[in-house]
Design a protein around this motif. Structure first.
Motif, PDB file in Angstrom:
ATOM      1  N   GLY A 153       0.788  -1.227   0.000  1.00  0.00           N
ATOM      2  CA  GLY A 153       0.000   0.000   0.000  1.00  0.00           C
ATOM      3  C   GLY A 153       0.817   1.273   0.000  1.00  0.00           C
ATOM      4  N   ARG A 154       0.684   2.026  -1.096  1.00  0.00           N
ATOM      5  CA  ARG A 154       1.321   3.344  -1.186  1.00  0.00           C
ATOM      6  C   ARG A 154       0.333   4.298  -1.830  1.00  0.00           C
ATOM      7  N   LEU A 155       0.145   5.432  -1.192  1.00  0.00           N
ATOM      8  CA  LEU A 155      -0.709   6.451  -1.775  1.00  0.00           C
ATOM      9  C   LEU A 155       0.198   7.298  -2.659  1.00  0.00           C
ATOM     10  N   SER A 156      -0.064   7.301  -3.970  1.00  0.00           N
ATOM     11  CA  SER A 156       0.810   8.046  -4.886  1.00  0.00           C
ATOM     12  C   SER A 156       0.099   9.297  -5.359  1.00  0.00           C
ATOM     13  N   THR A 157       0.804  10.396  -5.333  1.00  0.00           N
ATOM     14  CA  THR A 157       0.212  11.651  -5.788  1.00  0.00           C
ATOM     15  C   THR A 157       1.322  12.590  -6.250  1.00  0.00           C
ATOM     16  N   THR A 158       0.943  13.780  -6.691  1.00  0.00           N
ATOM     17  CA  THR A 158       1.967  14.709  -7.187  1.00  0.00           C
ATOM     18  C   THR A 158       1.968  16.005  -6.370  1.00  0.00           C
ATOM     19  N   ILE A 159       3.087  16.710  -6.456  1.00  0.00           N
ATOM     20  CA  ILE A 159       3.237  17.991  -5.744  1.00  0.00           C
ATOM     21  C   ILE A 159       2.338  19.037  -6.419  1.00  0.00           C
ATOM     22  N   GLU A 160       1.520  19.698  -5.592  1.00  0.00           N
ATOM     23  CA  GLU A 160       0.585  20.702  -6.099  1.00  0.00           C
ATOM     24  C   GLU A 160       1.190  22.097  -6.160  1.00  0.00           C
ATOM     25  N   ASP A 161       1.978  22.394  -5.128  1.00  0.00           N
ATOM     26  CA  ASP A 161       2.488  23.763  -5.036  1.00  0.00           C
ATOM     27  C   ASP A 161       3.720  23.784  -4.133  1.00  0.00           C
ATOM     28  N   ILE A 162       4.508  24.844  -4.299  1.00  0.00           N
ATOM     29  CA  ILE A 162       5.772  24.938  -3.560  1.00  0.00           C
ATOM     30  C   ILE A 162       5.941  26.333  -2.967  1.00  0.00           C
ATOM     31  N   TYR A 163       6.454  26.417  -1.724  1.00  0.00           N
ATOM     32  CA  TYR A 163       6.625  27.706  -1.051  1.00  0.00           C
ATOM     33  C   TYR A 163       7.932  27.757  -0.287  1.00  0.00           C
ATOM     34  N   GLU A 164       8.365  29.012  -0.016  1.00  0.00           N
ATOM     35  CA  GLU A 164       9.489  29.186   0.908  1.00  0.00           C
ATOM     36  C   GLU A 164       8.964  29.964   2.088  1.00  0.00           C
ATOM     37  N   LEU A 165       8.849  29.316   3.231  1.00  0.00           N
ATOM     38  CA  LEU A 165       8.281  29.962   4.410  1.00  0.00           C
ATOM     39  C   LEU A 165       9.400  30.448   5.326  1.00  0.00           C
TER      40      LEU A 165
ATOM     41  N   ALA B 124       6.291  21.890   0.301  1.00  0.00           N
ATOM     42  CA  ALA B 124       5.474  21.500  -0.849  1.00  0.00           C
ATOM     43  C   ALA B 124       4.113  21.065  -0.333  1.00  0.00           C
ATOM     44  N   VAL B 125       3.060  21.443  -1.067  1.00  0.00           N
ATOM     45  CA  VAL B 125       1.712  21.057  -0.680  1.00  0.00           C
ATOM     46  C   VAL B 125       1.297  19.863  -1.536  1.00  0.00           C
ATOM     47  N   VAL B 126       0.748  18.870  -0.880  1.00  0.00           N
ATOM     48  CA  VAL B 126       0.302  17.657  -1.556  1.00  0.00           C
ATOM     49  C   VAL B 126      -1.188  17.492  -1.280  1.00  0.00           C
ATOM     50  N   SER B 127      -1.967  17.186  -2.320  1.00  0.00           N
ATOM     51  CA  SER B 127      -3.422  17.103  -2.121  1.00  0.00           C
ATOM     52  C   SER B 127      -3.910  15.750  -1.633  1.00  0.00           C
ATOM     53  N   VAL B 128      -3.301  15.269  -0.593  1.00  0.00           N
ATOM     54  CA  VAL B 128      -3.869  14.096   0.077  1.00  0.00           C
ATOM     55  C   VAL B 128      -3.963  14.407   1.556  1.00  0.00           C
ATOM     56  N   GLY B 129      -5.015  13.946   2.180  1.00  0.00           N
ATOM     57  CA  GLY B 129      -5.210  14.234   3.594  1.00  0.00           C
ATOM     58  C   GLY B 129      -5.934  13.094   4.262  1.00  0.00           C
ATOM     59  N   TYR B 130      -6.553  13.378   5.409  1.00  0.00           N
ATOM     60  CA  TYR B 130      -7.185  12.267   6.125  1.00  0.00           C
ATOM     61  C   TYR B 130      -8.410  11.734   5.407  1.00  0.00           C
ATOM     62  N   TYR B 131      -8.968  12.531   4.491  1.00  0.00           N
ATOM     63  CA  TYR B 131     -10.069  12.016   3.655  1.00  0.00           C
ATOM     64  C   TYR B 131      -9.583  10.804   2.858  1.00  0.00           C
ATOM     65  N   HIS B 132      -8.324  10.856   2.429  1.00  0.00           N
ATOM     66  CA  HIS B 132      -7.755   9.745   1.658  1.00  0.00           C
ATOM     67  C   HIS B 132      -7.249   8.618   2.546  1.00  0.00           C
ATOM     68  N   GLY B 133      -7.220   8.876   3.854  1.00  0.00           N
ATOM     69  CA  GLY B 133      -6.773   7.841   4.793  1.00  0.00           C
ATOM     70  C   GLY B 133      -5.425   8.142   5.421  1.00  0.00           C
ATOM     71  N   LEU B 134      -4.815   9.247   4.992  1.00  0.00           N
ATOM     72  CA  LEU B 134      -3.484   9.589   5.506  1.00  0.00           C
ATOM     73  C   LEU B 134      -3.563   9.962   6.993  1.00  0.00           C
ATOM     74  N   GLY B 135      -2.721   9.320   7.786  1.00  0.00           N
ATOM     75  CA  GLY B 135      -2.685   9.614   9.218  1.00  0.00           C
ATOM     76  C   GLY B 135      -3.803   8.973  10.009  1.00  0.00           C
ATOM     77  N   MET B 136      -4.587   8.103   9.367  1.00  0.00           N
ATOM     78  CA  MET B 136      -5.728   7.497  10.045  1.00  0.00           C
ATOM     79  C   MET B 136      -5.399   6.135  10.644  1.00  0.00           C
ATOM     80  N   GLU B 137      -4.196   5.642  10.378  1.00  0.00           N
ATOM     81  CA  GLU B 137      -3.884   4.299  10.843  1.00  0.00           C
ATOM     82  C   GLU B 137      -3.870   4.242  12.357  1.00  0.00           C
ATOM     83  N   ARG B 138      -4.551   3.236  12.846  1.00  0.00           N
ATOM     84  CA  ARG B 138      -4.567   3.046  14.293  1.00  0.00           C
ATOM     85  C   ARG B 138      -3.280   2.320  14.616  1.00  0.00           C
TER      86      ARG B 138
END
Ligand SMILES: *Cc1c(COP(=O)(O)O)cnc(C)c1O
Length: 399
Positions: free
Chosen positions: A272-284, A305-319
């Protein structure tokens, strides 16, 4: 004449890169080689016992139909499901092996659907047995009146509750089982099973007790001339820990994913790997907050870098399956705190580096630190993830 100004050729090259780029598509990537490896291990462990691949929860997140196709192509021909709709979907899709229900059906309509699709029923109580018998009689009647060619045998497994407290006859109900089976003439019992409630515990005594109670029920039924068919009680943890519990069949889910609740020295690979692409880049700048709450503040100039995956996709939800305690200990709290300070323990993986997630993961996005090794908009990153937590609307890609 073609303009050879450095600046414009630079921007044309960039423009080309933009046109060539494919639209961002977040997918759950399932490594075929890895899945094949785990499947071979499961078969090897099962030895002569039949393997029922458990396909509940969208095939453990691997995609019900895709995963079933994979298994069928790797000569696994027995499947177990908890939902009738999954059983029917598998049949309609062309899965031709045995499909076993792990839960009872009580509605005549549902039972007839199951019978029509040649699904092995699950009998958990006298009530569910009688409902199945009624549906079977009715189907047989309809088949004769419709002059259907070969009415198939209607199969069922008996379910025994040896301590899970969910489905099945209690061991004290042996006389009821005998009476019920003797009153059922339209159904063939091809198997009997129970489920262990604590197979991953260090203390194996409750599993041993469940096994003994289960075998006692089987033996008593046989003594009373009731054919029980194949016997099964093991799921992944027991398959790994208790070879003597493999009996005639094992029911396996998480082992295919390589995500196993018990310590072992087998080389299962996590799928299991969630694959996605970089949406945007910043220098903070230093001292800048990232994400909801006050969980992360940059301590130096940081390239993000901002990536368009979040907990809706399951990221960080693992118990955390290693966490057995309900009351947090000091160590637990310290661990959680450290994780927060570091901005979480999850990383995104690029081609040649890994990138820590900064701050809290949002519903549809997260921010990663790319200071050490830059990435560009459109570059691909992957997050290791348990497929079970990945929203089933995300496409599954076997590769
Ligand atoms: C989920 C389930 C399994 C499979 O369990 P794993 O530990 O994932 O292998 C087996 N039997 C029953 C009844 C189940 O509900």
């Amino acid at each position: 004449m073609i303009h050879t100004d450095k600046r414009s050729s630079w921007s044309i090259l960039h423009a080309l890169r933009y046109f060539e780029r494919e639209r961002t598509m977040t997918t759950l990537t399932i490594g075929l080689k890895e899945l094949e490896h785990n499947t071979a291990l499961v078969k090897q462990l099962a030895g002569d016992s039949c393997v029922y691949a458990v396909l509940k929860g969208n095939g453990y997140g691997l995609g019900l139909l895709e995963f079933a196709d994979f298994l069928q192509n790797h000569s696994i021909n027995h499947f177990a499901v908890t939902d009738l709709s999954d059983a029917v979907a598998l049949r309609t899709h062309g899965i031709c092996g045995e499909i076993l229900m792990l839960t009872p059906l009580h509605l005549i309509d549902d039972l007839q659907t199951a019978i029509k699709n040649d699904i092995t029923l699950c009998i958990t109580s006298c009530k569910s047995g009688m409902a199945a018998e009624t549906a079977a009689l009715y189907s047989a009647h309809n088949q004769t009146t419709l002059q259907s060619s070969h009415p198939h045998q209607i199969k069922a497994h008996l379910c025994i509750d040896t301590g899970f407290g969910r489905f099945g006859f209690l061991p004290s109900e042996i006389p009821d089982i005998i009476e019920m089976v003797n009153n059922m003439h339209s159904i063939t019992f091809t198997g009997i099973f129970s489920h262990l409630h604590n197979p991953s515990s260090k203390d194996s005594s409750s599993s041993e007790k469940q096994l003994q109670d289960f075998l006692h029920v089987c033996d008593e039924l046989e003594k009373n001339d009731i054919q029980t068919g194949i016997r099964h009680i093991s799921s992944t943890s027991a398959l790994i820990r208790f070879p003597h519990m493999r009996l005639d069949a094992v029911r396996v889910g998480s082992a295919f994913l390589g995500r196993i609740a018990v310590k072992n020295n087998l080389d299962f690979i996590k799928i299991g790997r969630l694959s996605t692409t970089i949406e945007d880049i910043y220098e903070l700048p230093s001292g800048h907050n990232i994400g909801y709450g006050h969980y992360f503040t940059t301590t130096k100039a940081t390239k993000t870098a901002v990536v368009s995956v979040g907990y809706y996709h399951g990221l960080g939800m693992e118990r955390n399956t290693n966490t057995k305690r309900y009351i947090p200990t000091i160590q637990n709290l310290a661990h959680t705190l450290k994780a927060y300070l570091r901005g979480g323990r999850t990383y995104a993986y690029g081609e040649s580096a890994r990138y820590p997630i900064l701050g809290r993961i949002s519903m549809n996005s997260c921010v990663i630190d790319i200071t050490k090794k830059p990435l560009a908009i459109g570059d691909c990153v992957t997050f290791p993830i348990c497929p079970l937590y990945v929203n089933s609307s995300i496409p599954r890609l076997y590769q």
